[in-house]
Enzyme design. Structure first.
Site, mmCIF file in Angstrom:
data_model
loop_
_atom_site.group_PDB
_atom_site.id
_atom_site.type_symbol
_atom_site.label_atom_id
_atom_site.label_comp_id
_atom_site.label_asym_id
_atom_site.label_seq_id
_atom_site.Cartn_x
_atom_site.Cartn_y
_atom_site.Cartn_z
ATOM 1 N N CYS A 96 46.929 39.259 35.648
ATOM 2 C CA CYS A 96 48.275 39.135 35.081
ATOM 3 C C CYS A 96 49.278 39.357 36.203
ATOM 4 O O CYS A 96 48.945 39.217 37.363
ATOM 5 C CB CYS A 96 48.474 40.145 33.958
ATOM 6 S SG CYS A 96 48.571 41.873 34.527
ATOM 7 N N TYR A 97 50.503 39.742 35.862
ATOM 8 C CA TYR A 97 51.561 39.850 36.882
ATOM 9 C C TYR A 97 51.320 41.008 37.845
ATOM 10 O O TYR A 97 51.399 40.836 39.060
ATOM 11 C CB TYR A 97 52.922 40.036 36.198
ATOM 12 C CG TYR A 97 53.375 38.853 35.382
ATOM 13 C CD1 TYR A 97 53.134 38.784 34.009
ATOM 14 C CD2 TYR A 97 54.046 37.789 35.975
ATOM 15 C CE1 TYR A 97 53.543 37.699 33.259
ATOM 16 C CE2 TYR A 97 54.447 36.683 35.234
ATOM 17 C CZ TYR A 97 54.191 36.655 33.865
ATOM 18 O OH TYR A 97 54.584 35.571 33.125
#
Lengths: 99, 100
Positions: free
Chosen positions: B64-65
């Site tokens: 993810c980020y």
């Protein structure tokens, strides 16, 4: 869908009931609408707000991103007491009381 | 507890052609803008529907980020699939390899 949902794997702080959530929402000195926002933006904004607030002040963050209910309290760490309310249909309120 | 895989290890294993699912849970816009070569986009909001509808490799790495939501998703996939699941530590924020 069979089996536990993603909610069940998020390490949320203590949850509050509807009545308590309403009372806490009225006490909030700042409310951040984070619906539609995903990590890490809510964490960053919570940390900035907590720095601005005074001890005892309450920050409310509203979100529909269930991981935030764990990641935001963890991001602000020991500076707050955190509690969460879940609507049951995908909305969450994260209450962060500055120590 | 789910394991966290360093991005350098993910990169080396991709370059070595090792077989695993690299699942990118960011939203579709972020994925379309740039993603790790070989990563498959399963946005977080689609996961609960997708988990039972697809085949999972023996090993799954979630990205993810910044490597936080991916931990929660890894816990979820670990419980809901037979795969060995880990989260890519630091997420895309820590990725130094190529993007496409």
């Amino acid at each position: 869908m069979s089996g536990p949902s993603l909610d069940d794997f998020v390490d949320m702080p203590d949850e509050v009931d509807d009545e308590t959530a309403e009372r806490l929402a009225e006490q909030a000195v700042e409310t951040q609408d984070m619906t539609g926002e995903v990590c890490p933006y809510p964490q960053v904004e919570a940390k900035k707000a907590i720095q601005r607030l005074d001890s005892g002040d309450l920050l409310l963050q509203e979100t529909d991103h269930v991981p935030s209910t764990e990641n935001v309290p963890r991001a602000v760490g020991d500076a707050v007491d955190a509690r969460v309310w879940r609507s049951g249909d995908g909305l969450y309120r994260i209450f962060l009381r500055k120590r | 507890m789910v394991a966290e895989t360093p991005p350098e290890e993910v990169r080396a294993r991709l370059e070595a052609g090792e077989g695993f699912d690299l699942v990118d849970i960011r939203d579709a816009d972020a994925y379309d803008e740039a993603h790790i070569p070989g990563a498959e986009n399963v946005p977080l909001d689609d996961l609960e529907d997708a988990v039972d509808d697809r085949e999972w490799a023996d090993e799954v790495i979630v990205a993810c980020y910044v490597g936080e939501s991916s931990v929660q998703v890894a816990r979820f996939l670990d419980a809901r699939t037979d795969a060995e699941v880990s989260s890519m530590a630091g997420g895309y924020d820590a990725w130094r390899g190529d993007l496409e």
